[in-house]
Design a protein around this motif. Structure first.
Motif, PDB file in Angstrom:
ATOM      1  N   GLU A   1       1.586  -1.698   3.581  1.00 43.09           N
ATOM      2  CA  GLU A   1       2.210  -1.131   4.778  1.00 43.09           C
ATOM      3  C   GLU A   1       2.892  -2.263   5.552  1.00 43.09           C
ATOM      4  O   GLU A   1       2.253  -3.250   5.909  1.00 43.09           O
ATOM      5  CB  GLU A   1       1.159  -0.471   5.658  1.00 43.09           C
ATOM      6  N   SER A   2       4.181  -2.103   5.807  1.00 46.87           N
ATOM      7  CA  SER A   2       4.904  -3.179   6.480  1.00 46.87           C
ATOM      8  C   SER A   2       4.394  -3.388   7.904  1.00 46.87           C
ATOM      9  O   SER A   2       4.428  -4.518   8.423  1.00 46.87           O
ATOM     10  CB  SER A   2       6.409  -2.899   6.488  1.00 46.87           C
ATOM     11  N   GLU A   3       3.895  -2.326   8.549  1.00 45.84           N
ATOM     12  CA  GLU A   3       3.319  -2.487   9.888  1.00 45.84           C
ATOM     13  C   GLU A   3       2.146  -3.456   9.858  1.00 45.84           C
ATOM     14  O   GLU A   3       1.990  -4.285  10.768  1.00 45.84           O
ATOM     15  CB  GLU A   3       2.871  -1.123  10.428  1.00 45.84           C
ATOM     16  N   ARG A   4       1.325  -3.359   8.814  1.00 45.70           N
ATOM     17  CA  ARG A   4       0.200  -4.296   8.667  1.00 45.70           C
ATOM     18  C   ARG A   4       0.697  -5.698   8.372  1.00 45.70           C
ATOM     19  O   ARG A   4       0.138  -6.686   8.866  1.00 45.70           O
ATOM     20  CB  ARG A   4      -0.723  -3.847   7.530  1.00 45.70           C
ATOM     21  N   PHE A   5       1.734  -5.797   7.550  1.00 40.65           N
ATOM     22  CA  PHE A   5       2.246  -7.119   7.201  1.00 40.65           C
ATOM     23  C   PHE A   5       2.733  -7.865   8.439  1.00 40.65           C
ATOM     24  O   PHE A   5       2.484  -9.061   8.595  1.00 40.65           O
ATOM     25  CB  PHE A   5       3.371  -6.986   6.178  1.00 40.65           C
ATOM     26  N   PHE A   6       3.399  -7.145   9.351  1.00 40.21           N
ATOM     27  CA  PHE A   6       3.923  -7.815  10.539  1.00 40.21           C
ATOM     28  C   PHE A   6       2.861  -8.040  11.604  1.00 40.21           C
ATOM     29  O   PHE A   6       2.982  -8.966  12.412  1.00 40.21           O
ATOM     30  CB  PHE A   6       5.105  -7.026  11.107  1.00 40.21           C
ATOM     31  N   SER A   7       1.796  -7.230  11.611  1.00 36.19           N
ATOM     32  CA  SER A   7       0.735  -7.424  12.606  1.00 36.19           C
ATOM     33  C   SER A   7      -0.389  -8.320  12.092  1.00 36.19           C
ATOM     34  O   SER A   7      -1.067  -8.980  12.899  1.00 36.19           O
ATOM     35  CB  SER A   7       0.161  -6.075  13.045  1.00 36.19           C
ATOM     36  N   GLU A   8      -0.611  -8.329  10.773  1.00 33.96           N
ATOM     37  CA  GLU A   8      -1.671  -9.139  10.172  1.00 33.96           C
ATOM     38  C   GLU A   8      -1.127  -9.892   8.955  1.00 33.96           C
ATOM     39  O   GLU A   8      -1.582  -9.701   7.831  1.00 33.96           O
ATOM     40  CB  GLU A   8      -2.831  -8.249   9.733  1.00 33.96           C
ATOM     41  N   PRO A   9      -0.116 -10.745   9.142  1.00 30.01           N
ATOM     42  CA  PRO A   9       0.564 -11.345   7.987  1.00 30.01           C
ATOM     43  C   PRO A   9      -0.343 -12.185   7.094  1.00 30.01           C
ATOM     44  O   PRO A   9      -0.202 -12.159   5.866  1.00 30.01           O
ATOM     45  CB  PRO A   9       1.663 -12.198   8.627  1.00 30.01           C
ATOM     46  N   GLU A  10      -1.281 -12.915   7.680  1.00 32.67           N
ATOM     47  CA  GLU A  10      -2.152 -13.762   6.863  1.00 32.67           C
ATOM     48  C   GLU A  10      -3.028 -12.932   5.936  1.00 32.67           C
ATOM     49  O   GLU A  10      -3.161 -13.239   4.739  1.00 32.67           O
ATOM     50  CB  GLU A  10      -3.026 -14.655   7.754  1.00 32.67           C
ATOM     51  N   ASP A  11      -3.627 -11.865   6.467  1.00 32.85           N
ATOM     52  CA  ASP A  11      -4.508 -11.016   5.658  1.00 32.85           C
ATOM     53  C   ASP A  11      -3.729 -10.332   4.538  1.00 32.85           C
ATOM     54  O   ASP A  11      -4.195 -10.288   3.385  1.00 32.85           O
ATOM     55  CB  ASP A  11      -5.178  -9.960   6.534  1.00 32.85           C
ATOM     56  N   VAL A  12      -2.573  -9.779   4.866  1.00 35.36           N
ATOM     57  CA  VAL A  12      -1.771  -9.086   3.852  1.00 35.36           C
ATOM     58  C   VAL A  12      -1.274 -10.067   2.805  1.00 35.36           C
ATOM     59  O   VAL A  12      -1.286  -9.763   1.599  1.00 35.36           O
ATOM     60  CB  VAL A  12      -0.597  -8.338   4.515  1.00 35.36           C
ATOM     61  N   TYR A  13      -0.850 -11.227   3.229  1.00 36.69           N
ATOM     62  CA  TYR A  13      -0.400 -12.266   2.288  1.00 36.69           C
ATOM     63  C   TYR A  13      -1.517 -12.630   1.314  1.00 36.69           C
ATOM     64  O   TYR A  13      -1.286 -12.727   0.098  1.00 36.69           O
ATOM     65  CB  TYR A  13       0.048 -13.491   3.082  1.00 36.69           C
ATOM     66  N   ASP A  14      -2.730 -12.803   1.819  1.00 38.03           N
ATOM     67  CA  ASP A  14      -3.861 -13.137   0.952  1.00 38.03           C
ATOM     68  C   ASP A  14      -4.139 -12.004  -0.045  1.00 38.03           C
ATOM     69  O   ASP A  14      -4.465 -12.255  -1.211  1.00 38.03           O
ATOM     70  CB  ASP A  14      -5.111 -13.417   1.786  1.00 38.03           C
ATOM     71  N   GLU A  15      -4.018 -10.754   0.408  1.00 33.63           N
ATOM     72  CA  GLU A  15      -4.233  -9.610  -0.483  1.00 33.63           C
ATOM     73  C   GLU A  15      -3.200  -9.586  -1.603  1.00 33.63           C
ATOM     74  O   GLU A  15      -3.530  -9.323  -2.766  1.00 33.63           O
ATOM     75  CB  GLU A  15      -4.165  -8.313   0.321  1.00 33.63           C
ATOM     76  N   VAL A  16      -1.957  -9.848  -1.272  1.00 32.58           N
ATOM     77  CA  VAL A  16      -0.899  -9.875  -2.286  1.00 32.58           C
ATOM     78  C   VAL A  16      -1.146 -11.019  -3.267  1.00 32.58           C
ATOM     79  O   VAL A  16      -0.990 -10.851  -4.484  1.00 32.58           O
ATOM     80  CB  VAL A  16       0.488 -10.008  -1.622  1.00 32.58           C
ATOM     81  N   CYS A  17      -1.552 -12.162  -2.760  1.00 31.41           N
ATOM     82  CA  CYS A  17      -1.836 -13.303  -3.642  1.00 31.41           C
ATOM     83  C   CYS A  17      -2.960 -12.980  -4.619  1.00 31.41           C
ATOM     84  O   CYS A  17      -2.887 -13.332  -5.807  1.00 31.41           O
ATOM     85  CB  CYS A  17      -2.188 -14.536  -2.813  1.00 31.41           C
ATOM     86  N   ARG A  18      -4.009 -12.320  -4.146  1.00 28.77           N
ATOM     87  CA  ARG A  18      -5.103 -11.941  -5.039  1.00 28.77           C
ATOM     88  C   ARG A  18      -4.616 -10.976  -6.112  1.00 28.77           C
ATOM     89  O   ARG A  18      -4.985 -11.099  -7.284  1.00 28.77           O
ATOM     90  CB  ARG A  18      -6.251 -11.315  -4.237  1.00 28.77           C
ATOM     91  N   PHE A  19      -3.808 -10.014  -5.730  1.00 29.25           N
ATOM     92  CA  PHE A  19      -3.258  -9.056  -6.689  1.00 29.25           C
ATOM     93  C   PHE A  19      -2.430  -9.762  -7.757  1.00 29.25           C
ATOM     94  O   PHE A  19      -2.491  -9.416  -8.945  1.00 29.25           O
ATOM     95  CB  PHE A  19      -2.408  -8.029  -5.945  1.00 29.25           C
ATOM     96  N   LEU A  20      -1.684 -10.779  -7.360  1.00 33.34           N
ATOM     97  CA  LEU A  20      -0.801 -11.484  -8.282  1.00 33.34           C
ATOM     98  C   LEU A  20      -1.507 -12.611  -9.032  1.00 33.34           C
ATOM     99  O   LEU A  20      -0.902 -13.229  -9.917  1.00 33.34           O
ATOM    100  CB  LEU A  20       0.400 -12.060  -7.524  1.00 33.34           C
ATOM    101  N   GLY A  21      -2.747 -12.886  -8.697  1.00 29.07           N
ATOM    102  CA  GLY A  21      -3.467 -13.969  -9.346  1.00 29.07           C
ATOM    103  C   GLY A  21      -3.001 -15.334  -8.900  1.00 29.07           C
ATOM    104  O   GLY A  21      -3.153 -16.323  -9.641  1.00 29.07           O
ATOM    105  N   LEU A  22      -2.474 -15.423  -7.697  1.00 27.29           N
ATOM    106  CA  LEU A  22      -2.038 -16.704  -7.145  1.00 27.29           C
ATOM    107  C   LEU A  22      -3.210 -17.377  -6.450  1.00 27.29           C
ATOM    108  O   LEU A  22      -4.003 -16.712  -5.776  1.00 27.29           O
ATOM    109  CB  LEU A  22      -0.898 -16.494  -6.149  1.00 27.29           C
ATOM    110  N   PRO A  23      -3.354 -18.680  -6.595  1.00 30.39           N
ATOM    111  CA  PRO A  23      -4.501 -19.368  -5.998  1.00 30.39           C
ATOM    112  C   PRO A  23      -4.468 -19.335  -4.483  1.00 30.39           C
ATOM    113  O   PRO A  23      -3.406 -19.470  -3.862  1.00 30.39           O
ATOM    114  CB  PRO A  23      -4.358 -20.801  -6.531  1.00 30.39           C
ATOM    115  N   SER A  24      -5.640 -19.135  -3.898  1.00 32.71           N
ATOM    116  CA  SER A  24      -5.757 -19.193  -2.445  1.00 32.71           C
ATOM    117  C   SER A  24      -6.167 -20.603  -2.044  1.00 32.71           C
ATOM    118  O   SER A  24      -6.482 -21.436  -2.884  1.00 32.71           O
ATOM    119  CB  SER A  24      -6.788 -18.173  -1.955  1.00 32.71           C
ATOM    120  N   GLY A  25      -6.161 -20.846  -0.771  1.00 36.28           N
ATOM    121  CA  GLY A  25      -6.589 -22.155  -0.299  1.00 36.28           C
ATOM    122  C   GLY A  25      -5.465 -23.166  -0.206  1.00 36.28           C
ATOM    123  O   GLY A  25      -5.665 -24.268   0.315  1.00 36.28           O
ATOM    124  N   LEU A  26      -4.281 -22.810  -0.711  1.00 38.21           N
ATOM    125  CA  LEU A  26      -3.138 -23.702  -0.572  1.00 38.21           C
ATOM    126  C   LEU A  26      -2.437 -23.406   0.743  1.00 38.21           C
ATOM    127  O   LEU A  26      -2.697 -22.403   1.405  1.00 38.21           O
ATOM    128  CB  LEU A  26      -2.180 -23.509  -1.751  1.00 38.21           C
TER     129      LEU A  26
END
Length: 292
Positions: A218-243
């Motif tokens: 949901e784009s509303e969530r992305f703009f209000s909670e960008p860090e959380d949504v970004y982390d969720e997308v990274c997990r889905f894509l298998g991108l490493p967190s912590g960077l």
């Protein structure tokens, strides 16, 4: 100077030269492991910029949207692969961070073109798809304003454009589905109401690529909670967190000269009720714009 800041005639020459060189070196280039497929006017540019800022992600060369699987499929796989970074660039990223590099592009029309999902499934059998959704009433209004500003819409009144939509789109989706060479300007630029029927398009995509390869945001969530949504997308894509996280910004937002007619807004909200209920099955909850 960045390519984006060059004068339009110079930019066209640079793009043409880069694509020609890219086609000649296609075998030594990456293919995308994920795509941002839509929806239109839902924050895809902002998410693209955020994902391009991930340390192990390499974006498409020159511009975010290649539009291969919708309007340029006739150009062939070498043309498409020529838009992406070299395997050597990926190797450097892997050596630096110890994980496989990924590349991607963002073409919002992929979600809506009748042949795009099947083409993606055939040519990128392991790619994951990220889709953004937004309050469909606001999305439609934003798209109309955007198309008028770009000169692609000659009807300045949103309500009148909605009235014209059925005639403009008559049999266009059928023709696009049956004829791989057919192009419809109206289908790409004037489908305001239809574009917000998100669950319908997601179901078609899932039939071809599998539901497990699609992540809806949901784009509303992305703009209000960008860090959380970004982390969720990274997990889905298998991108490493912590960077290091990118800087989150909103792009391509256009100021409005006036608000929507309240009666028209009410009618559209009623129209999308069943579509939003179907979307809830994808999100796992009621869409944020439907919450009291």
């Amino acid at each position: 100077m960045h390519v984006r800041n060059l004068p339009a005639p110079v930019k066209r020459v640079v793009h043409l030269g880069s694509r020609s060189y890219g086609r000649l070196t296609a075998e030594s280039r990456m293919l995308p492991s994920f795509l941002i497929c839509g929806g239109q006017r839902c924050g895809t540019t902002s998410l693209y910029r955020a994902m391009a800022g991930h340390p192990v992600v390499l974006k498409a060369v020159l511009h975010k949207g290649v539009h291969y699987f919708d309007t340029s499929y006739r150009r062939g796989p070498d043309w498409y692969r020529g838009h992406f970074p070299t395997l050597r660039s990926a190797e450097r990223i892997a050596q630096k961070h110890g994980v496989r590099a990924q590349t991607f592009e963002s073409s919002p029309y992929y979600m809506y073109h009748p042949q795009a999902a099947a083409r993606i499934a055939s040519d990128l059998p392991y790619a994951k798809l990220v889709v953004l959704v937004r309050d469909p009433v606001e999305r439609a209004y934003s798209q109309h304003h955007h198309e008028v500003a770009r000169g692609y819409e000659t009807e300045p009144d949103f309500g009148s454009a909605l009235t014209l939509e059925p005639a403009r789109l008559h049999r266009q989706e059928v023709r696009l589905a049956l004829d791989p060479t057919y192009y419809s300007f109206a289908h790409q630029h004037h489908a305001y109401r239809a574009r917000g029927e998100y669950a319908r398009y997601l179901s078609v995509m899932a039939q071809h690529v599998g539901r497990e390869r699609i992540h809806v945001v949901e784009s509303e969530r992305f703009f209000s909670e960008p860090e959380d949504v970004y982390d969720e997308v990274c997990r889905f894509l298998g991108l490493p967190s912590g960077l290091q996280r990118p800087k989150f910004e909103q792009h391509n937002a256009r100021p409005r000269e006036s608000d929507m007619d309240p009666g028209l807004r009410r009618d559209l909200r009623d129209y999308y009720k069943s579509h939003d209920e179907a979307l809830a099955g994808w999100l796992g909850h009621t869409p944020v714009w439907r919450r009291a």
